[in-house]
Design a protein around this motif. Structure first.
Motif, short mmCIF file in Angstrom:
data_model
loop_
_atom_site.label_atom_id
_atom_site.label_comp_id
_atom_site.label_asym_id
_atom_site.label_seq_id
_atom_site.Cartn_x
_atom_site.Cartn_y
_atom_site.Cartn_z
N SER A 27 -21.31 -23.33 79.01
CA SER A 27 -22.64 -23.92 78.98
C SER A 27 -23.01 -24.42 80.37
CB SER A 27 -22.68 -25.09 77.99
OG SER A 27 -22.33 -24.67 76.70
N ARG A 28 -24.29 -24.36 80.68
CA ARG A 28 -24.77 -24.80 81.98
C ARG A 28 -25.86 -25.84 81.84
NH1 ARG A 28 -22.29 -22.74 86.00
NH2 ARG A 28 -21.13 -20.77 85.80
N GLY A 29 -26.14 -26.53 82.93
CA GLY A 29 -27.09 -27.63 82.91
C GLY A 29 -28.50 -27.24 82.53
N ASP A 30 -28.85 -25.95 82.67
CA ASP A 30 -30.20 -25.52 82.30
C ASP A 30 -30.33 -25.23 80.81
OD1 ASP A 30 -28.76 -23.19 82.03
OD2 ASP A 30 -29.88 -22.04 83.52
N GLY A 31 -29.26 -25.49 80.04
CA GLY A 31 -29.30 -25.27 78.60
C GLY A 31 -28.81 -23.91 78.16
N SER A 32 -28.50 -23.02 79.10
CA SER A 32 -28.00 -21.70 78.73
C SER A 32 -26.55 -21.77 78.27
CB SER A 32 -28.12 -20.73 79.91
OG SER A 32 -27.30 -21.17 80.99
N CYS A 33 -26.20 -20.89 77.35
CA CYS A 33 -24.83 -20.81 76.83
C CYS A 33 -24.41 -19.35 76.84
CB CYS A 33 -24.74 -21.36 75.42
SG CYS A 33 -24.99 -23.13 75.26
N ARG A 34 -23.25 -19.08 77.38
CA ARG A 34 -22.71 -17.72 77.40
C ARG A 34 -21.39 -17.67 76.67
NH1 ARG A 34 -24.26 -17.19 83.15
NH2 ARG A 34 -26.08 -15.84 83.31
N ALA A 35 -21.20 -16.58 75.95
CA ALA A 35 -19.92 -16.29 75.32
C ALA A 35 -19.17 -15.32 76.21
CB ALA A 35 -20.14 -15.68 73.94
N LEU A 36 -17.95 -15.69 76.62
CA LEU A 36 -17.12 -14.86 77.47
C LEU A 36 -15.93 -14.39 76.63
CD1 LEU A 36 -18.87 -16.47 79.51
CD2 LEU A 36 -16.86 -16.68 80.97
N LEU A 37 -16.02 -13.16 76.14
CA LEU A 37 -15.04 -12.67 75.18
C LEU A 37 -14.28 -11.47 75.74
CD1 LEU A 37 -17.18 -12.87 71.92
CD2 LEU A 37 -15.47 -14.50 72.73
N ARG A 38 -12.97 -11.55 75.65
CA ARG A 38 -12.13 -10.44 76.08
C ARG A 38 -12.15 -9.33 75.03
NH1 ARG A 38 -6.46 -10.46 79.09
NH2 ARG A 38 -5.75 -8.37 78.62
N ASN A 39 -12.36 -8.10 75.49
CA ASN A 39 -12.33 -6.93 74.62
C ASN A 39 -11.54 -5.84 75.33
OD1 ASN A 39 -12.73 -4.89 72.78
ND2 ASN A 39 -14.95 -4.77 73.02
N GLY A 40 -10.28 -5.70 74.95
CA GLY A 40 -9.42 -4.74 75.64
C GLY A 40 -9.20 -5.14 77.08
N HIS A 41 -9.57 -4.27 78.01
CA HIS A 41 -9.39 -4.52 79.44
C HIS A 41 -10.66 -5.03 80.09
CE1 HIS A 41 -5.76 -1.54 79.63
NE2 HIS A 41 -5.50 -2.64 78.95
N GLU A 42 -11.59 -5.54 79.28
CA GLU A 42 -12.87 -5.99 79.82
C GLU A 42 -13.22 -7.39 79.32
OE1 GLU A 42 -15.34 -1.81 80.28
OE2 GLU A 42 -15.34 -2.82 78.32
N LEU A 43 -14.04 -8.08 80.11
CA LEU A 43 -14.61 -9.35 79.70
C LEU A 43 -16.08 -9.10 79.40
CD1 LEU A 43 -14.01 -12.47 79.46
CD2 LEU A 43 -15.13 -12.67 81.70
N GLU A 44 -16.46 -9.28 78.14
CA GLU A 44 -17.84 -9.08 77.73
C GLU A 44 -18.56 -10.42 77.74
OE1 GLU A 44 -17.23 -5.19 74.83
OE2 GLU A 44 -17.56 -7.17 73.93
N VAL A 45 -19.75 -10.42 78.31
CA VAL A 45 -20.54 -11.65 78.46
C VAL A 45 -21.80 -11.52 77.62
CG1 VAL A 45 -21.68 -13.21 80.07
CG2 VAL A 45 -19.65 -11.92 80.80
N TYR A 46 -22.02 -12.49 76.72
CA TYR A 46 -23.17 -12.49 75.84
C TYR A 46 -23.98 -13.76 76.05
CZ TYR A 46 -20.50 -8.99 73.16
OH TYR A 46 -19.77 -7.89 72.77
#
Length: 355
Positions: A27-46
């Motif tokens: 989470s960031r100060g501007d109110g945004s929230c990101r999901a950082l999820l590992r999928n195999g050999h990658e980091l997926e950002v939502y």
């Protein structure tokens, strides 16, 4: 008193438990929230809000620099154009195309006696210890918890501030810790950064610092205390901690002064009353949600509590329309909170039902 929750959104998300039970939610100060999820050999950002609204495509995907390394707490820049990974022997920045932007080398988190590294950067040494990193909300700096270079002659952990453009170290703070793991918490004011260091049975260390471009100012809450840093809110003057073994919750001013305290369920007359879980925080500037779900083996007795965010006075127990929820909670600060159903792999977002 019973307080009814209302479902605001739901998505089936394998691995999404890390958003509630771990450190995959940024989470960031501007109110945004990101999901950082590992999928195999990658980091997926939502984008979390888009994900819960039905957008299943990640906003960005970064290849993991060390696919065999499954520890460390990573961070993504505020614009999503680069990620910084906390590795076993380095902190590395990676661009959107997967290219290495820079690398800050440090000593190994998992050293073994008479075990020289082979030179293969993909080698993962035994041990579960790890550090963490966090990109500042303005994207200019990277805060990282690392191990000192070997030439120091002894084990020393450090909190370093790096220039996000090139990885150059601009400040450092020696730490008196022997970490099992750590995580950062960025204050919404964009100035202060918190660091919580878990040392297993040896307890918890809690540090705050600020970097003004010229001077690093730091302080800690480690004198006779054993507190886990859990949450902070832009509209609240303090931060929230939970005692290492869940005995109590506390609100602190930024300098560490205790503003309020709440022990575990004072109404419970059992010989072994439940304790507070680590998942707790600000639903909004006036409301804290806390859980005693993990401390009770009976899921039917799992409880989520709403408390006044200024006094920690208990307002009531949350009642869910779906029945008891035995998940931890992860508040988002905007009037909502997350739970995760391990059985169905479903991430749920809740708010208070309208009166």
């Amino acid at each position: 008193m019973s307080i009814t929750a209302q479902l605001r959104g739901s998505v089936r998300l394998p691995g999404g438990g890390a958003l509630v039970h771990g450190f995959a939610l940024e989470s960031r100060g501007d109110g945004s929230c990101r999901a950082l999820l590992r999928n195999g050999h990658e980091l997926e950002v939502y984008d979390l809000h888009e994900l819960l609204a039905g957008e299943r495509a990640p906003a960005a995907v970064f290849p993991l620099p060390w696919p065999g390394w499954d520890r460390g707490v990573h961070s993504v820049g505020p614009e999503g154009t680069f990620a910084v990974f906390s590795g076993q022997r380095a902190v590395r920045a990676v661009g959107a195309g997967g290219e290495t932007l820079w690398e800050y080398r440090h000593n190994c988190w998992g050293p073994e006696l008479d075990h020289p590294h082979t030179g293969d950067e993909q080698e993962v040494c035994r041990g579960s210890e790890h550090g963490s990193c966090r990109i500042s909300d303005d994207g200019r700096f990277v805060w990282a918890h690392v191990v000192a270079e070997p030439e120091s002659g002894y084990w020393e952990e450090r909190w370093v501030v790096l220039d996000a453009r090139d990885g150059r170290e601009v400040a450092r703070l020696p730490l008196d810790s022997a970490a099992a793991g750590s995580n950062h918490l960025s204050h919404p004011d964009g100035v202060h950064m918190g660091l919580s260091i878990g040392m297993g049975q040896d307890g918890i260390l809690l540090h705050w610092a600020r970097w003004d471009g010229e001077k690093l100012t730091a302080w800690h809450l480690n004198e006779g205390l054993d507190r886990i840093l859990t949450d902070v809110h832009a509209g609240h003057p303090g931060f929230l901690t939970v005692e290492h073994y869940g005995a109590d919750l506390r609100l602190h001013a930024l300098d560490g002064t205790v503003l309020a305290e709440r022990e575990s369920d004072p109404a419970d007359d059992e010989e072994d009353p439940p304790y507070w879980d680590y998942g707790c925080g600000f639903v909004d500037a006036d409301t804290v949600i806390a859980s005693t779900a993990e401390s009770d083996e009976d899921p039917e007795r799992a409880r989520h509590w709403l408390l006044d965010a200024h006094t920690l006075r208990i307002r009531g127990v949350v009642t869910y329309p779906t029945g008891p929820v035995d998940s931890d909670v992860r508040p988002l600060g905007d009037g909502t909170w997350l739970t995760y159903d391990d059985g169905s792999g479903t991430l749920n977002r809740w708010t208070l039902a309208s009166p």
